[in-house]
Design a protein around this motif. Sequence first.
Motif, PDB file in Angstrom:
ATOM      1  N   ASP A 287      35.293  55.217  29.316  1.00  0.00           N
ATOM      2  CA  ASP A 287      35.003  54.200  28.402  1.00  0.00           C
ATOM      3  C   ASP A 287      34.929  52.837  29.208  1.00  0.00           C
ATOM      4  O   ASP A 287      34.358  51.950  28.655  1.00  0.00           O
ATOM      5  N   LEU A 288      35.377  52.833  30.400  1.00  0.00           N
ATOM      6  CA  LEU A 288      35.288  51.408  31.118  1.00  0.00           C
ATOM      7  C   LEU A 288      33.949  51.237  31.484  1.00  0.00           C
ATOM      8  O   LEU A 288      33.124  52.091  32.290  1.00  0.00           O
ATOM      9  N   ASP A 289      33.377  50.031  31.196  1.00  0.00           N
ATOM     10  CA  ASP A 289      31.944  49.765  31.506  1.00  0.00           C
ATOM     11  C   ASP A 289      31.804  48.948  32.895  1.00  0.00           C
ATOM     12  O   ASP A 289      31.052  49.486  33.668  1.00  0.00           O
ATOM     13  N   ARG A 290      32.692  48.172  33.380  1.00  0.00           N
ATOM     14  CA  ARG A 290      32.810  47.292  34.557  1.00  0.00           C
ATOM     15  C   ARG A 290      34.027  46.420  34.697  1.00  0.00           C
ATOM     16  O   ARG A 290      34.667  46.454  33.574  1.00  0.00           O
ATOM     17  N   VAL A 291      34.335  45.845  35.880  1.00  0.00           N
ATOM     18  CA  VAL A 291      35.279  45.069  35.910  1.00  0.00           C
ATOM     19  C   VAL A 291      34.944  43.856  36.622  1.00  0.00           C
ATOM     20  O   VAL A 291      34.063  43.809  37.535  1.00  0.00           O
ATOM     21  N   LEU A 292      35.413  42.952  36.131  1.00  0.00           N
ATOM     22  CA  LEU A 292      35.212  41.207  36.626  1.00  0.00           C
ATOM     23  C   LEU A 292      36.151  40.902  37.423  1.00  0.00           C
ATOM     24  O   LEU A 292      37.554  40.864  36.835  1.00  0.00           O
ATOM     25  N   LEU A 293      36.044  40.322  38.453  1.00  0.00           N
ATOM     26  CA  LEU A 293      36.705  39.793  39.107  1.00  0.00           C
ATOM     27  C   LEU A 293      36.642  38.201  39.176  1.00  0.00           C
ATOM     28  O   LEU A 293      35.436  37.641  39.161  1.00  0.00           O
ATOM     29  N   GLY A 294      37.921  37.356  39.189  1.00  0.00           N
ATOM     30  CA  GLY A 294      37.782  35.997  39.166  1.00  0.00           C
ATOM     31  C   GLY A 294      38.094  35.469  37.658  1.00  0.00           C
ATOM     32  O   GLY A 294      37.569  35.948  36.704  1.00  0.00           O
ATOM     33  N   TYR A 295      38.948  34.413  37.680  1.00  0.00           N
ATOM     34  CA  TYR A 295      39.259  33.828  36.451  1.00  0.00           C
ATOM     35  C   TYR A 295      39.660  32.469  36.641  1.00  0.00           C
ATOM     36  O   TYR A 295      40.379  32.128  37.675  1.00  0.00           O
ATOM     37  N   GLN A 296      39.383  31.456  36.031  1.00  0.00           N
ATOM     38  CA  GLN A 296      39.559  29.982  36.374  1.00  0.00           C
ATOM     39  C   GLN A 296      40.920  29.787  36.422  1.00  0.00           C
ATOM     40  O   GLN A 296      41.207  28.823  37.310  1.00  0.00           O
ATOM     41  N   THR A 297      41.771  30.325  35.472  1.00  0.00           N
ATOM     42  CA  THR A 297      43.114  29.855  35.312  1.00  0.00           C
ATOM     43  C   THR A 297      43.897  30.586  36.295  1.00  0.00           C
ATOM     44  O   THR A 297      44.812  30.261  36.967  1.00  0.00           O
ATOM     45  N   SER A 362      41.244  50.331  43.727  1.00  0.00           N
ATOM     46  CA  SER A 362      40.846  51.346  44.570  1.00  0.00           C
ATOM     47  C   SER A 362      40.868  52.737  43.655  1.00  0.00           C
ATOM     48  O   SER A 362      40.090  53.407  43.608  1.00  0.00           O
ATOM     49  N   LEU A 363      42.281  53.124  43.068  1.00  0.00           N
ATOM     50  CA  LEU A 363      42.486  54.062  42.294  1.00  0.00           C
ATOM     51  C   LEU A 363      41.601  54.113  40.971  1.00  0.00           C
ATOM     52  O   LEU A 363      41.012  55.259  40.550  1.00  0.00           O
ATOM     53  N   LEU A 364      41.461  53.064  40.373  1.00  0.00           N
ATOM     54  CA  LEU A 364      40.641  53.150  39.101  1.00  0.00           C
ATOM     55  C   LEU A 364      39.146  53.395  39.450  1.00  0.00           C
ATOM     56  O   LEU A 364      38.377  54.089  38.743  1.00  0.00           O
ATOM     57  N   ALA A 365      38.704  52.870  40.665  1.00  0.00           N
ATOM     58  CA  ALA A 365      37.447  53.199  41.052  1.00  0.00           C
ATOM     59  C   ALA A 365      37.153  54.515  41.498  1.00  0.00           C
ATOM     60  O   ALA A 365      36.039  55.356  40.994  1.00  0.00           O
ATOM     61  N   ARG A 366      37.995  55.230  42.159  1.00  0.00           N
ATOM     62  CA  ARG A 366      38.081  56.688  42.389  1.00  0.00           C
ATOM     63  C   ARG A 366      37.824  57.521  41.387  1.00  0.00           C
ATOM     64  O   ARG A 366      37.290  58.693  41.175  1.00  0.00           O
ATOM     65  N   GLN A 367      39.044  57.336  40.163  1.00  0.00           N
ATOM     66  CA  GLN A 367      38.816  58.181  38.839  1.00  0.00           C
ATOM     67  C   GLN A 367      37.730  57.975  38.317  1.00  0.00           C
ATOM     68  O   GLN A 367      37.393  58.850  37.607  1.00  0.00           O
ATOM     69  N   TRP A 368      37.228  56.497  37.959  1.00  0.00           N
ATOM     70  CA  TRP A 368      36.037  56.284  37.137  1.00  0.00           C
ATOM     71  C   TRP A 368      34.638  57.193  37.898  1.00  0.00           C
ATOM     72  O   TRP A 368      34.037  57.795  37.323  1.00  0.00           O
ATOM     73  N   GLU A 369      34.709  57.209  39.173  1.00  0.00           N
ATOM     74  CA  GLU A 369      33.656  57.911  39.740  1.00  0.00           C
ATOM     75  C   GLU A 369      33.695  59.395  39.745  1.00  0.00           C
ATOM     76  O   GLU A 369      32.549  60.082  39.348  1.00  0.00           O
ATOM     77  N   ALA A 370      34.913  59.819  39.740  1.00  0.00           N
ATOM     78  CA  ALA A 370      34.968  61.367  39.389  1.00  0.00           C
ATOM     79  C   ALA A 370      34.520  61.826  38.064  1.00  0.00           C
ATOM     80  O   ALA A 370      34.367  62.782  37.608  1.00  0.00           O
ATOM     81  N   LEU A 371      35.025  60.872  37.089  1.00  0.00           N
ATOM     82  CA  LEU A 371      34.774  61.291  35.741  1.00  0.00           C
ATOM     83  C   LEU A 371      33.154  60.811  35.401  1.00  0.00           C
ATOM     84  O   LEU A 371      32.681  61.599  34.268  1.00  0.00           O
ATOM     85  N   CYS A 372      32.603  59.702  36.136  1.00  0.00           N
ATOM     86  CA  CYS A 372      31.410  59.327  35.382  1.00  0.00           C
ATOM     87  C   CYS A 372      30.057  59.442  36.544  1.00  0.00           C
ATOM     88  O   CYS A 372      29.160  59.327  36.117  1.00  0.00           O
ATOM     89  N   SER A 373      30.657  60.038  37.548  1.00  0.00           N
ATOM     90  CA  SER A 373      29.624  60.671  38.768  1.00  0.00           C
ATOM     91  C   SER A 373      28.788  59.565  39.095  1.00  0.00           C
ATOM     92  O   SER A 373      27.798  59.685  39.436  1.00  0.00           O
ATOM     93  N   ARG A 374      29.268  58.137  39.153  1.00  0.00           N
ATOM     94  CA  ARG A 374      28.731  57.039  39.744  1.00  0.00           C
ATOM     95  C   ARG A 374      29.639  56.054  40.327  1.00  0.00           C
ATOM     96  O   ARG A 374      30.842  55.968  39.804  1.00  0.00           O
ATOM     97  N   GLU A 375      29.093  55.079  40.818  1.00  0.00           N
ATOM     98  CA  GLU A 375      30.123  53.867  41.491  1.00  0.00           C
ATOM     99  C   GLU A 375      30.342  53.045  40.285  1.00  0.00           C
ATOM    100  O   GLU A 375      29.703  52.729  39.512  1.00  0.00           O
ATOM    101  N   LEU A 376      31.712  52.568  40.157  1.00  0.00           N
ATOM    102  CA  LEU A 376      32.418  51.684  39.345  1.00  0.00           C
ATOM    103  C   LEU A 376      31.660  50.348  39.521  1.00  0.00           C
ATOM    104  O   LEU A 376      31.654  49.941  40.549  1.00  0.00           O
ATOM    105  N   PRO A 377      30.847  49.536  38.626  1.00  0.00           N
ATOM    106  CA  PRO A 377      30.414  48.316  38.736  1.00  0.00           C
ATOM    107  C   PRO A 377      31.632  47.368  38.916  1.00  0.00           C
ATOM    108  O   PRO A 377      32.444  47.110  37.824  1.00  0.00           O
ATOM    109  N   VAL A 378      31.679  46.496  39.707  1.00  0.00           N
ATOM    110  CA  VAL A 378      32.573  45.358  40.023  1.00  0.00           C
ATOM    111  C   VAL A 378      31.920  44.109  40.106  1.00  0.00           C
ATOM    112  O   VAL A 378      31.118  43.957  41.169  1.00  0.00           O
ATOM    113  N   GLU A 379      32.053  43.341  39.377  1.00  0.00           N
ATOM    114  CA  GLU A 379      31.133  41.919  39.259  1.00  0.00           C
ATOM    115  C   GLU A 379      32.091  40.837  39.501  1.00  0.00           C
ATOM    116  O   GLU A 379      33.304  40.713  39.132  1.00  0.00           O
TER     117      GLU A 379
END
Length: 382
Positions: A287-297, A362-379
């Motif tokens: 159910d993970l749609d994407r991962v956002l990197l960066g936070y002002q605080t 790294s681990l989350l991207a690997r598991q997401w790719e195995a379940l969804c058959s595509r690369e995890l979007p990281v923004e």
Amino acid sequence: KLIREDLRRPKQSEAEDLRHVLWLSVVLYKAPETELTCCLLLSTDCIYFLLEDSATAVGHHSVMDISSSGDSETSLCCCLSIRLSELQAVNVGLFDQYFRVVGRSADHIVCCLSRDSYGTSVFLQELMSALSLQQQLPPPEPSDQDFYSQFTSTNTGKMQNYELIHSSKVKFIYPSEEEMGDLTFIVAERKTSASTASSSSSSCSILLYLLVFQVQIPSQCSAASGPSSSVSASDGSPVLQPRTLILTGTDLFLLDEDYVSYPLPDFAKEPPSRERYQLCEARRIRDLDRVLLGYQTYPQALTLVFDDLPGPDLLCHLTMDHFAATGEEAPPRGVATNRGAEGEVQWCIFIPGADCRERLISLLARQWEALCSRELPVELTG
């Protein structure tokens, strides 16, 4: 020498030297619901815990040195110390995320939350080195040493089961397979029968265990106010909630964990009233749609954006609010999920250690790719 003078401690050793300094959070055994900011100082004679101001409200003055300097702008508020000669055991947490030092009484049990495996390993090495300096010269061996005494020397450290018995008699206790098995069972038990049946048994194995903070705004924390709240903000700034993050083959879990009370000390008559693990939130990796990197605080924070789609509810059997009327649902105890766009749920996770953060991605991207058959979007965000 500076520590003894500022804290007005009695003179202990002429040759006391500072070996290591570490900033972390601590939880006292007598106050398991409060996490305190601490500067840990390891010397050749003692472990000093310089605690924040709020420690005076939760600490026991009989075992703490409370002092202030003559300078009005400088104040050493509270210090708890444990002599190395009185140290009995060190419990190392899962994946080296924390360690607990055990002294002669309940007042001298402190759990140190480094949230960094490298920082923990460096401190343990320095502590073992300092303990070796505490030893006296071994007595002269008898000239007529028999066969058995040749193989029962206690002058060197040795491993017994999951305990490393240092030559100073201090036990370094590491997590056993049974402890990992108990946590795996708790995680697997939270999954519905439908979800469990659709996945292999290997999906319940724990791939990663991290001590993190969940970043929440005060309005959301009011619904989740509990013993684990470490920072309260009245000015509207974000609040950090201590959490234990568990990654399995198919799911992500956030738990509220009691770090300092387990394993039970030898003098404990009964287990504490609070359970070791309390589930706060759970989401499927698919159910993970994407991962956002960066936070002002908090630049080290990650924002995990999930699609709030109907499916197996990992928390439905934990609360009757699941069956409440529409619009009246209340989040389970301890849950304060950030709501993003319509149909989205966001977890904002602050991970202090850079290596732990990269390992999770790294681990989350690997598991997401195995379940969804595509690369995890990281923004990247501003």
